[in-house]
Write an enzyme that holds these catalytic residues in place. Structure first.
Site, PDB file in Angstrom:
ATOM      1  N   GLU A  66       1.745 -10.203   0.828  1.00 56.92           N
ATOM      2  CA  GLU A  66       2.128  -8.802   0.715  1.00 56.92           C
ATOM      3  C   GLU A  66       3.639  -8.709   0.956  1.00 56.92           C
ATOM      4  O   GLU A  66       4.293  -9.687   1.334  1.00 56.92           O
ATOM      5  CB  GLU A  66       1.352  -7.940   1.731  1.00 56.92           C
ATOM      6  CG  GLU A  66       1.546  -6.448   1.482  1.00 56.92           C
ATOM      7  CD  GLU A  66       0.504  -5.539   2.116  1.00 56.92           C
ATOM      8  OE1 GLU A  66      -0.447  -6.029   2.753  1.00 56.92           O
ATOM      9  OE2 GLU A  66       0.652  -4.312   1.952  1.00 56.92           O
ATOM     10  N   ASP A  91       0.818 -18.070  -3.740  1.00 55.17           N
ATOM     11  CA  ASP A  91       1.410 -16.983  -4.526  1.00 55.17           C
ATOM     12  C   ASP A  91       0.294 -16.252  -5.273  1.00 55.17           C
ATOM     13  O   ASP A  91       0.198 -16.329  -6.491  1.00 55.17           O
ATOM     14  CB  ASP A  91       2.451 -17.567  -5.498  1.00 55.17           C
ATOM     15  CG  ASP A  91       3.287 -16.483  -6.144  1.00 55.17           C
ATOM     16  OD1 ASP A  91       3.129 -15.299  -5.783  1.00 55.17           O
ATOM     17  OD2 ASP A  91       4.099 -16.824  -7.027  1.00 55.17           O
ATOM     18  N   HIS A 113       1.306  -8.952  -3.311  1.00 50.00           N
ATOM     19  CA  HIS A 113       0.306  -7.889  -3.129  1.00 50.00           C
ATOM     20  C   HIS A 113       1.089  -6.582  -3.062  1.00 50.00           C
ATOM     21  O   HIS A 113       1.572  -6.178  -2.000  1.00 50.00           O
ATOM     22  CB  HIS A 113      -0.458  -8.163  -1.822  1.00 50.00           C
ATOM     23  CG  HIS A 113      -1.566  -7.209  -1.533  1.00 50.00           C
ATOM     24  ND1 HIS A 113      -2.847  -7.382  -2.012  1.00 50.00           N
ATOM     25  CD2 HIS A 113      -1.605  -6.072  -0.804  1.00 50.00           C
ATOM     26  CE1 HIS A 113      -3.615  -6.398  -1.585  1.00 50.00           C
ATOM     27  NE2 HIS A 113      -2.889  -5.589  -0.849  1.00 50.00           N
ATOM     28  N   ASP A 127       0.857  -1.203   0.000  1.00 49.61           N
ATOM     29  CA  ASP A 127       0.000   0.000   0.000  1.00 49.61           C
ATOM     30  C   ASP A 127       0.888   1.247   0.000  1.00 49.61           C
ATOM     31  O   ASP A 127       2.109   1.157   0.116  1.00 49.61           O
ATOM     32  CB  ASP A 127      -0.937   0.003   1.220  1.00 49.61           C
ATOM     33  CG  ASP A 127      -0.179   0.080   2.542  1.00 49.61           C
ATOM     34  OD1 ASP A 127       0.861  -0.599   2.675  1.00 49.61           O
ATOM     35  OD2 ASP A 127      -0.600   0.816   3.450  1.00 49.61           O
TER      36      ASP A 127
HETATM   37  O1  9MR Z   1       2.581  -6.529   9.525  1.00 51.06           O
HETATM   38  C1  9MR Z   1       1.319  -6.234  10.080  1.00 51.06           C
HETATM   39  C2  9MR Z   1       0.830  -7.457  10.827  1.00 51.06           C
HETATM   40  O2  9MR Z   1       1.668  -7.710  11.933  1.00 51.06           O
HETATM   41  C3  9MR Z   1      -0.605  -7.256  11.273  1.00 51.06           C
HETATM   42  O3  9MR Z   1      -1.089  -8.464  11.834  1.00 51.06           O
HETATM   43  C4  9MR Z   1      -1.472  -6.834  10.082  1.00 51.06           C
HETATM   44  C5  9MR Z   1      -2.926  -6.594  10.449  1.00 51.06           C
HETATM   45  O4  9MR Z   1      -3.067  -5.507  11.272  1.00 51.06           O
HETATM   46  O5  9MR Z   1      -0.951  -5.654   9.506  1.00 51.06           O
HETATM   47  C6  9MR Z   1       0.356  -5.816   8.991  1.00 51.06           C
HETATM   48  O6  9MR Z   1       0.801  -4.602   8.490  1.00 51.06           O
HETATM   49  C7  9MR Z   1       0.219  -4.104   7.300  1.00 51.06           C
HETATM   50  C8  9MR Z   1      -0.133  -2.653   7.572  1.00 51.06           C
HETATM   51  O7  9MR Z   1      -1.171  -2.582   8.534  1.00 51.06           O
HETATM   52  C9  9MR Z   1      -0.501  -1.879   6.321  1.00 51.06           C
HETATM   53  N1  9MR Z   1       0.480  -2.026   5.295  1.00 51.06           N
HETATM   54  C10 9MR Z   1       0.753  -3.416   4.971  1.00 51.06           C
HETATM   55  C11 9MR Z   1       1.268  -4.157   6.186  1.00 51.06           C
HETATM   56  C12 9MR Z   1       1.698  -5.581   5.832  1.00 51.06           C
HETATM   57  O8  9MR Z   1       0.637  -6.420   5.531  1.00 51.06           O
END
Ligand code: 9MR
Length: 556
Positions: free
Chosen positions: A538, A529, A493, A169
């Site tokens: 992601e 994948d 992602h 993102d």
């Molecule tokens: O890395 C984060 C993970 O530990 C959490 O469980 C998750 C849900 O809150 O969010 C992950 O972080 C994401 C972030 O909130 C937004 N950008 C992408 C991150 C990786 O998925």
């Protein structure tokens, strides 16, 4: 059919994923294991890649059950292969593994891609990954002034341009930037001699005396400093209200907002203390190259830490009204304050910071353990490891001795787990959560820090085994790092990759990996994948950082 295509098909057909190897390679003198998941007995043959020439015979081990994948595996030990070259493991009736190298510099290319991936995450500047990846580019995104969201306690606009996009993102989050930037600065600090000369072909290359590695880090550090208010506190994040579609950065026209807690001081303790910790490290690391910048960072660190100590419980636990981007919520800021105190002490040697560190450390009965790797919500291991690395001439002897002993015990336990795991990897069954690949990388980091303090060959080997898992010696026979290895994650992602649509994603990115939060079993198989599955595929700056650290330590 063109000749090239035919060749590609042949090599693809001869790579049997039932034979799993590290697709990057092995150092000449390490223990080299491949893993077979189709039963066979007798011997495997090591061939020079592309030739039928056998260079050695390796026995195929007994069948072992791996509970976390459900696989029945047999290990193949080809440690005696020390001659630099490119090889495959070949088993009659089964086929060949993916090719792998043996050599002192096998990790150099992966290292370049992994650190250079940060350039590909830059906000506010045109990006172009030439000369090696000229097709990978985008125009500067999110260049306008940001608007203060009501949750920030202010009105009007603020310049928070720059920094790295967090992940797939386009959000920029101070907490996650904290552990990322801190880990990368540690990677530099512990390997300064090797990294000072590395050229990254980034916009700063050749324009400054500062090493490229530090120029890349500075890009994000400057952004973090912009997120700090004049009173020392830092806002939580700079994001649009909602995640954008899968468009290029410059196509995302929604306004960037400076987002705070929406209550109390509006700035928050975790973001502020993380920023203080990172700025304190930067003050040490940048000093030889740019003393004015180092001084600026130190001032920011001191001010941030003072704010965090005065406001220990200003917590960002969930998104304020109208905001749905990443949370990075955390109900406990003690570990972030501990980290800031530890880094400020290591940088300045000033008694007040050690006093604060020792005082805060009392909140936990234990120190470093084998079940508590660093992660964005949990930076206590960072605090303790930096205290472990603090000059013994200034550190409290009793506590530092304890931390050294605890780190050594933890490292030995991690080594034991790796040896006991059929895939030679460190995760416990419970650790297949969101971003599990970064947990593997962070265990490698812990082992390497332990090795810096009191070197032991088994720590180094175990850290290498973590890398081998990430680079394809896993149940998927797939490298979790994009464009590294013969078969790697192809569909992360990741908005820039999807919007460019080149087929192959941006290089050097570590995907999250197996995530058993879906409740399904076996846990280590919960990966696909698939670009839509952000829970497993992601990418994220905090996941790449321990990978960079681990690779930096294995460069010749
Ligand atoms: O890395 C984060 C993970 O530990 C959490 O469980 C998750 C849900 O809150 O969010 C992950 O972080 C994401 C972030 O909130 C937004 N950008 C992408 C991150 C990786 O998925």
């Amino acid at each position: 059919m063109s000749g090239l295509l035919a060749l590609a098909l042949v090599s693809r057909m001869t790579f049997n994923p039932a034979i799993k190897v590290c697709q990057v390679g092995y150092l000449p003198n390490e223990t080299k294991i491949g893993i077979l998941t189709t039963f066979s007995s007798g011997f495997a043959f090591i061939h020079v890649a592309g030739q039928d020439k056998t260079v050695m015979k390796a026995p195929i081990g007994n069948s072992i059950k791996d509970p976390d994948t459900g696989d029945d595996i047999q290990q193949i030990d080809f440690s005696k292969l020390t001659q630099p070259g490119t090889y495959v493991v070949s088993i009659p009736g089964i086929g060949d593994s993916a090719p792998f190298k043996v050599g002192n510099d096998v990790f150099a290319h992966a290292f370049r891609l992994a650190i250079r991936s940060y350039y590909g995450q830059r906000s506010g500047i045109d990006v172009n990954l030439a000369p090696d990846f000229p097709q990978y580019h985008f125009k500067a995104g999110h260049t306008a002034l940001a608007q203060y969201d009501p949750s920030s306690g202010k009105t009007g606009t603020r310049d928070v341009t720059g920094g790295w996009y967090d992940a797939g993102d386009y959000g920029r989050y101070v907490v996650n930037s904290g552990i990322t930037t801190g880990t990368l600065l540690w990677a530099y600090e512990t390997n300064a001699k090797k990294l000072a000369k590395v050229k990254l072909n980034i916009p700063e290359t050749g324009k400054t005396k500062r090493p490229d590695f530090l120029s890349e880090v500075k890009w994000n550090l400057d952004w973090m400093l912009k997120m700090q208010d004049t009173d020392g506190g830092a806002w939580h994040k700079a994001t649009t209200a909602n995640f954008s579609g899968f468009i290029a950065p410059d196509q995302d026209k929604a306004p960037v907002l400076v987002v705070g807690t929406g209550h109390g001081e509006f700035k928050n303790t975790t973001a502020t203390a993380d920023l203080a910790a990172v700025a304190a490290i930067a003050a040490r690391v940048f000093k030889p190259y740019d003393s004015a910048y180092a001084a600026k960072c130190l001032a920011a660190a001191k001010k941030g830490f003072a704010w965090a100590q005065a406001h220990p419980d200003e917590l960002f636990t969930r998104n304020p009204k109208g905001i749905s981007t990443g949370g990075y919520g955390d109900g406990d800021a003690r570990d972030e304050r501990l980290w800031a105190a530890a880094e400020l002490f290591r940088t300045t040697g000033a008694a007040e910071y050690q006093k604060a560190f020792l005082e805060l450390a009392k909140a936990w009965p234990d120190s470093i353990t084998s079940g508590n790797p660093p992660g964005w919500p949990q930076v206590r291991p960072m605090a303790l490891m930096t205290f472990a690395m603090t000059d013994p001439k200034i550190a409290d002897k009793t506590y530092q001795t304890k931390v050294h002993a605890d780190l050594a015990r933890a490292a030995k336990e991690i080594v034991r787990r790796i040896k006991d795991n059929a895939y030679l990897m460190p995760l416990t069954t419970k650790e297949y959560y969101w971003g599990s690949n970064s947990v593997v990388a962070n265990y490698a980091l812990m082992l390497q820090v332990a090795d810096h303090i009191a070197p032991r060959p088994e720590y180094k080997q175990a850290a290498l085994d973590c890398l081998h898992y990430l680079f394809g010696r896993n149940t998927f026979a797939t490298s979790f790092v994009t464009q590294v290895g013969t078969q790697s994650a192809m569909n992360p992602h990741h908005r820039p990759s999807r919007s460019l649509g080149l087929g192959k994603p941006f290089p050097g990115l570590l995907v999250g990996g197996p995530n058993a939060d879906n409740g399904k079993k076996p846990p280590a198989k919960q990966w696909e994948d698939n670009w839509e599955n952000y829970r497993v595929n992601e990418v994220a700056i905090n996941w790449n950082a321990p990978l960079v650290f681990a690779l930096a330590n294995e460069l010749p």
